[in-house]
Enzyme design. Structure first.
Site, PDB file in Angstrom:
ATOM      1  N   GLU A   8       0.772  -1.044  -0.059  1.00 11.87           N
ATOM      2  CA  GLU A   8      -0.289  -0.153  -0.095  1.00 11.87           C
ATOM      3  C   GLU A   8       0.981   1.071  -0.135  1.00 11.87           C
ATOM      4  OE1 GLU A   8      -3.468  -0.225   2.905  1.00 11.87           O
ATOM      5  OE2 GLU A   8      -2.894  -2.666   2.859  1.00 11.87           O
ATOM      6  N   LYS A  66      -0.874   3.927  -5.019  1.00  9.06           N
ATOM      7  CA  LYS A  66       0.274   2.650  -5.292  1.00  9.06           C
ATOM      8  C   LYS A  66       1.410   2.948  -6.056  1.00  9.06           C
ATOM      9  CE  LYS A  66      -3.248   0.399  -2.929  1.00  9.06           C
ATOM     10  NZ  LYS A  66      -4.386  -0.810  -2.725  1.00  9.06           N
TER      11      LYS A  66
END
Length: 290
Positions: A8, A66
Protein backbone atom coordinates in the site's frame (compact mmCIF):
# COMPACT_ATOMS: atom_id res chain seq x y z
CA UNK A 1 -5.08 -18.09 6.73
CA UNK A 2 -4.14 -14.48 5.98
CA UNK A 3 -4.20 -13.53 2.30
CA UNK A 4 -0.81 -12.03 1.26
CA UNK A 5 -0.96 -8.26 1.65
CA UNK A 6 -0.57 -6.04 -1.40
CA UNK A 7 1.89 -3.16 -0.90
CA UNK A 8 0.00 0.00 0.00
CA UNK A 9 1.04 3.65 0.10
CA UNK A 10 3.63 3.38 2.93
CA UNK A 11 5.41 0.44 1.29
CA UNK A 12 5.47 2.10 -2.14
CA UNK A 13 6.54 5.43 -0.67
CA UNK A 14 9.40 3.69 1.15
CA UNK A 15 10.54 2.23 -2.17
CA UNK A 16 10.16 5.64 -3.86
CA UNK A 17 12.35 7.32 -1.26
CA UNK A 18 15.01 4.63 -1.66
CA UNK A 19 14.99 4.88 -5.44
CA UNK A 20 15.26 8.67 -5.28
CA UNK A 21 18.53 8.33 -3.39
CA UNK A 22 20.04 5.95 -5.94
CA UNK A 23 18.75 6.55 -9.47
CA UNK A 24 18.01 10.26 -10.03
CA UNK A 25 20.48 11.71 -12.51
CA UNK A 26 21.76 8.31 -13.67
CA UNK A 27 21.69 7.22 -17.29
CA UNK A 28 20.42 3.76 -18.21
CA UNK A 29 22.96 1.97 -20.42
CA UNK A 30 20.98 -1.22 -21.08
CA UNK A 31 17.86 -3.09 -20.05
CA UNK A 32 17.50 -6.88 -19.89
CA UNK A 33 13.94 -8.22 -19.89
CA UNK A 34 14.10 -11.73 -18.51
CA UNK A 35 10.36 -12.46 -18.35
CA UNK A 36 7.82 -10.99 -20.82
CA UNK A 37 5.03 -10.89 -18.24
CA UNK A 38 6.96 -8.24 -16.29
CA UNK A 39 6.47 -5.78 -19.18
CA UNK A 40 3.10 -7.04 -20.45
CA UNK A 41 1.57 -3.57 -20.02
CA UNK A 42 4.14 -2.20 -22.48
CA UNK A 43 2.21 -2.97 -25.64
CA UNK A 44 5.13 -2.85 -28.16
CA UNK A 45 6.85 -5.65 -26.23
CA UNK A 46 10.01 -6.35 -24.30
CA UNK A 47 12.53 -5.53 -27.05
CA UNK A 48 10.97 -2.10 -27.59
CA UNK A 49 10.85 -1.54 -23.82
CA UNK A 50 14.61 -2.14 -23.61
CA UNK A 51 15.44 -0.08 -26.69
CA UNK A 52 13.42 2.99 -25.72
CA UNK A 53 15.03 3.14 -22.24
CA UNK A 54 18.66 2.65 -23.30
CA UNK A 55 20.54 5.95 -23.09
CA UNK A 56 17.80 7.70 -21.15
CA UNK A 57 18.49 9.62 -17.93
CA UNK A 58 16.15 9.33 -14.91
CA UNK A 59 15.24 12.83 -13.69
CA UNK A 60 12.96 12.08 -10.73
CA UNK A 61 11.03 9.38 -8.85
CA UNK A 62 7.34 10.07 -8.20
CA UNK A 63 4.32 8.23 -6.84
CA UNK A 64 0.54 8.35 -7.27
CA UNK A 65 -1.18 6.06 -4.79
CA UNK A 66 0.39 2.62 -5.19
CA UNK A 67 2.05 3.41 -8.55
CA UNK A 68 5.58 4.67 -9.14
CA UNK A 69 6.87 6.55 -12.14
CA UNK A 70 10.36 7.65 -13.08
CA UNK A 71 10.36 10.69 -15.41
CA UNK A 72 13.00 10.56 -18.14
CA UNK A 73 14.94 13.26 -19.95
CA UNK A 74 12.84 12.56 -23.08
CA UNK A 75 9.59 13.58 -21.37
CA UNK A 76 8.53 9.94 -21.18
CA UNK A 77 8.31 7.94 -17.95
CA UNK A 78 9.00 4.46 -16.64
CA UNK A 79 5.86 3.37 -14.77
CA UNK A 80 5.85 0.58 -12.21
CA UNK A 81 3.41 -1.29 -10.01
CA UNK A 82 4.65 -3.81 -7.45
CA UNK A 83 1.58 -6.04 -7.51
CA UNK A 84 1.63 -8.56 -4.65
CA UNK A 85 5.30 -9.48 -4.65
CA UNK A 86 7.23 -7.01 -6.79
CA UNK A 87 10.55 -5.67 -5.52
CA UNK A 88 12.78 -2.93 -6.93
CA UNK A 89 16.25 -3.66 -5.62
CA UNK A 90 19.62 -1.92 -5.97
CA UNK A 91 22.37 -4.52 -6.30
CA UNK A 92 26.11 -4.29 -6.97
CA UNK A 93 27.16 -5.16 -10.50
CA UNK A 94 28.00 -8.87 -10.55
CA UNK A 95 25.87 -9.78 -7.54
CA UNK A 96 24.14 -13.15 -7.92
CA UNK A 97 20.81 -13.00 -9.74
CA UNK A 98 17.68 -13.36 -7.65
CA UNK A 99 15.57 -16.43 -8.33
CA UNK A 100 12.66 -14.33 -9.59
CA UNK A 101 14.62 -11.59 -11.38
CA UNK A 102 12.40 -10.25 -14.18
CA UNK A 103 14.08 -7.05 -15.44
CA UNK A 104 17.62 -5.71 -14.99
CA UNK A 105 18.67 -2.07 -15.55
CA UNK A 106 22.37 -1.31 -15.96
CA UNK A 107 23.71 2.24 -15.77
CA UNK A 108 26.38 4.13 -17.64
CA UNK A 109 28.32 4.89 -14.44
CA UNK A 110 28.76 1.14 -13.76
CA UNK A 111 27.21 1.69 -10.33
CA UNK A 112 24.57 -0.47 -8.66
CA UNK A 113 22.02 -2.12 -10.94
CA UNK A 114 18.28 -1.67 -10.54
CA UNK A 115 16.50 -5.02 -10.56
CA UNK A 116 12.78 -5.78 -10.74
CA UNK A 117 12.14 -9.03 -8.89
CA UNK A 118 8.63 -10.48 -8.78
CA UNK A 119 7.79 -13.97 -7.56
CA UNK A 120 4.11 -13.95 -8.54
CA UNK A 121 4.51 -11.69 -11.63
CA UNK A 122 1.38 -9.67 -10.81
CA UNK A 123 3.40 -6.44 -10.87
CA UNK A 124 4.83 -4.87 -13.97
CA UNK A 125 6.73 -2.09 -15.74
CA UNK A 126 5.94 -0.02 -18.83
CA UNK A 127 7.08 3.12 -20.60
CA UNK A 128 4.50 5.91 -20.81
CA UNK A 129 5.07 8.22 -23.78
CA UNK A 130 4.96 11.85 -22.67
CA UNK A 131 4.18 10.72 -19.12
CA UNK A 132 6.87 12.58 -17.21
CA UNK A 133 4.43 14.91 -15.42
CA UNK A 134 1.70 12.29 -14.90
CA UNK A 135 1.39 9.12 -16.98
CA UNK A 136 -1.99 8.92 -18.71
CA UNK A 137 -2.28 5.30 -17.57
CA UNK A 138 -2.67 6.39 -13.94
CA UNK A 139 -4.32 9.80 -14.38
CA UNK A 140 -7.66 8.35 -13.23
CA UNK A 141 -6.23 7.52 -9.82
CA UNK A 142 -7.08 10.05 -7.12
CA UNK A 143 -4.47 11.92 -5.10
CA UNK A 144 -3.56 10.37 -1.76
CA UNK A 145 -3.86 12.01 1.69
CA UNK A 146 -0.10 12.65 1.84
CA UNK A 147 -0.14 14.64 -1.42
CA UNK A 148 0.27 18.40 -0.77
CA UNK A 149 -2.47 19.08 -3.33
CA UNK A 150 -4.98 16.68 -1.78
CA UNK A 151 -8.18 18.57 -0.91
CA UNK A 152 -9.66 17.61 2.46
CA UNK A 153 -12.89 19.48 1.77
CA UNK A 154 -13.39 17.79 -1.60
CA UNK A 155 -12.71 14.37 -0.07
CA UNK A 156 -15.17 14.91 2.80
CA UNK A 157 -17.89 16.04 0.41
CA UNK A 158 -17.24 13.24 -2.10
CA UNK A 159 -17.23 10.50 0.53
CA UNK A 160 -20.49 11.72 2.07
CA UNK A 161 -22.12 11.69 -1.38
CA UNK A 162 -21.31 8.03 -1.85
CA UNK A 163 -23.97 5.48 -0.97
CA UNK A 164 -21.66 2.74 0.20
CA UNK A 165 -19.84 1.45 3.26
CA UNK A 166 -17.02 3.57 4.64
CA UNK A 167 -14.32 0.89 4.21
CA UNK A 168 -15.30 0.31 0.60
CA UNK A 169 -14.99 4.06 0.05
CA UNK A 170 -11.50 4.14 1.57
CA UNK A 171 -10.42 1.39 -0.83
CA UNK A 172 -11.84 3.19 -3.89
CA UNK A 173 -8.71 4.46 -5.67
CA UNK A 174 -10.76 6.93 -7.71
CA UNK A 175 -11.84 8.64 -4.47
CA UNK A 176 -8.61 8.47 -2.48
CA UNK A 177 -5.53 6.48 -3.44
CA UNK A 178 -2.93 4.46 -1.64
CA UNK A 179 -5.12 3.01 1.11
CA UNK A 180 -5.54 -0.76 1.17
CA UNK A 181 -6.91 -3.33 3.55
CA UNK A 182 -4.29 -2.97 6.28
CA UNK A 183 -4.34 0.79 6.70
CA UNK A 184 -8.10 1.09 6.23
CA UNK A 185 -8.60 -1.28 9.19
CA UNK A 186 -6.06 0.62 11.28
CA UNK A 187 -7.59 4.03 10.56
CA UNK A 188 -11.12 2.77 11.24
CA UNK A 189 -9.96 1.28 14.55
CA UNK A 190 -8.49 4.61 15.59
CA UNK A 191 -11.67 6.40 14.50
CA UNK A 192 -13.87 3.86 16.36
CA UNK A 193 -15.85 3.25 13.18
CA UNK A 194 -16.99 -0.10 11.82
CA UNK A 195 -16.14 -0.51 8.13
CA UNK A 196 -19.79 -1.18 7.29
CA UNK A 197 -20.93 2.27 8.45
CA UNK A 198 -22.80 3.96 5.57
CA UNK A 199 -20.89 6.92 4.18
CA UNK A 200 -23.96 9.08 3.64
CA UNK A 201 -24.78 8.79 7.36
CA UNK A 202 -21.42 10.17 8.50
CA UNK A 203 -21.15 13.83 9.46
CA UNK A 204 -18.56 16.10 7.93
CA UNK A 205 -16.58 16.34 11.19
CA UNK A 206 -16.62 12.53 11.53
CA UNK A 207 -15.16 12.13 8.03
CA UNK A 208 -12.60 14.81 8.83
CA UNK A 209 -11.52 12.94 11.95
CA UNK A 210 -11.29 9.69 9.99
CA UNK A 211 -9.09 11.40 7.39
CA UNK A 212 -6.83 12.62 10.18
CA UNK A 213 -6.46 9.07 11.46
CA UNK A 214 -5.72 7.84 7.93
CA UNK A 215 -2.91 10.39 7.63
CA UNK A 216 -1.51 9.51 11.05
CA UNK A 217 -1.44 5.79 10.27
CA UNK A 218 0.18 6.32 6.87
CA UNK A 219 2.80 8.70 8.25
CA UNK A 220 3.73 6.33 11.08
CA UNK A 221 3.95 3.40 8.68
CA UNK A 222 6.19 5.34 6.28
CA UNK A 223 8.48 6.24 9.18
CA UNK A 224 8.78 2.54 10.03
CA UNK A 225 9.38 1.41 6.45
CA UNK A 226 5.92 -0.02 5.87
CA UNK A 227 4.43 -3.34 6.92
CA UNK A 228 6.12 -6.67 6.15
CA UNK A 229 4.34 -9.96 6.88
CA UNK A 230 6.72 -12.05 4.79
CA UNK A 231 9.86 -11.73 2.70
CA UNK A 232 7.99 -10.45 -0.36
CA UNK A 233 7.85 -6.78 0.61
CA UNK A 234 11.26 -5.17 1.08
CA UNK A 235 12.78 -1.77 0.35
CA UNK A 236 15.45 -1.14 -2.31
CA UNK A 237 18.12 -2.47 0.05
CA UNK A 238 16.22 -5.71 0.67
CA UNK A 239 15.18 -4.71 4.20
CA UNK A 240 11.72 -5.31 5.69
CA UNK A 241 9.48 -2.70 7.29
CA UNK A 242 8.36 -3.12 10.88
CA UNK A 243 5.01 -1.33 11.20
CA UNK A 244 3.39 -4.75 11.71
CA UNK A 245 4.58 -4.47 15.33
CA UNK A 246 2.37 -1.38 15.75
CA UNK A 247 -0.85 -2.76 14.26
CA UNK A 248 -3.89 -2.46 16.52
CA UNK A 249 -6.46 -4.35 14.45
CA UNK A 250 -5.24 -5.90 11.20
CA UNK A 251 -4.19 -9.53 11.57
CA UNK A 252 -4.87 -9.60 15.33
CA UNK A 253 -7.94 -11.87 15.44
CA UNK A 254 -8.63 -13.04 18.99
CA UNK A 255 -6.02 -10.76 20.57
CA UNK A 256 -7.19 -8.15 23.10
CA UNK A 257 -8.06 -4.69 21.81
CA UNK A 258 -5.45 -2.20 22.97
CA UNK A 259 -8.19 0.19 24.17
CA UNK A 260 -10.81 -1.98 25.83
CA UNK A 261 -9.46 -5.54 25.94
CA UNK A 262 -12.22 -7.13 23.86
CA UNK A 263 -10.96 -9.82 21.42
CA UNK A 264 -10.36 -8.42 17.93
CA UNK A 265 -12.78 -9.96 15.45
CA UNK A 266 -12.22 -10.99 11.86
CA UNK A 267 -15.01 -10.71 9.29
CA UNK A 268 -15.15 -11.64 5.61
CA UNK A 269 -14.85 -8.63 3.33
CA UNK A 270 -14.55 -8.59 -0.48
CA UNK A 271 -12.72 -11.95 -0.59
CA UNK A 272 -10.42 -10.67 2.13
CA UNK A 273 -10.77 -10.04 5.85
CA UNK A 274 -11.60 -7.05 8.00
CA UNK A 275 -10.37 -6.74 11.58
CA UNK A 276 -12.08 -4.59 14.18
CA UNK A 277 -13.02 -4.37 17.84
CA UNK A 278 -16.62 -5.50 18.55
CA UNK A 279 -16.84 -3.13 21.50
CA UNK A 280 -15.08 0.00 20.21
CA UNK A 281 -16.39 -0.41 16.65
CA UNK A 282 -19.96 -1.73 16.93
CA UNK A 283 -21.51 -3.06 13.75
CA UNK A 284 -24.19 -0.67 12.48
CA UNK A 285 -27.76 -1.92 12.64
CA UNK A 286 -28.90 -3.61 9.49
CA UNK A 287 -25.37 -4.14 8.13
CA UNK A 288 -24.92 -7.40 6.26
CA UNK A 289 -22.35 -9.87 7.49
CA UNK A 290 -19.61 -11.09 5.13
Amino acid sequence: MRVPAVPELPEVETVRQGLAQWVIGRTISSVEVRHPRAVRRHQPGGAHFADVLAGRTITDVRRRGKYLWLPLDTGDALVGHLGMSGQLLLQPVGAADELHLRVRFRFADDGPELRFVDQRTFGGLAVSEGGAELPSEIAHIARDPMDPEFSDADFVAALRRRRTEVKRALLDQTLVSGIGNIYADEALWRARLHGARPTDALTGPAVGRLLGHVRDVLAEAIKQGGTSFDELYVDVNGESGYFDRSLNAYGREGEPCGRCGAPIRREAFMNRSSYSCPRCQPRPRGALRG
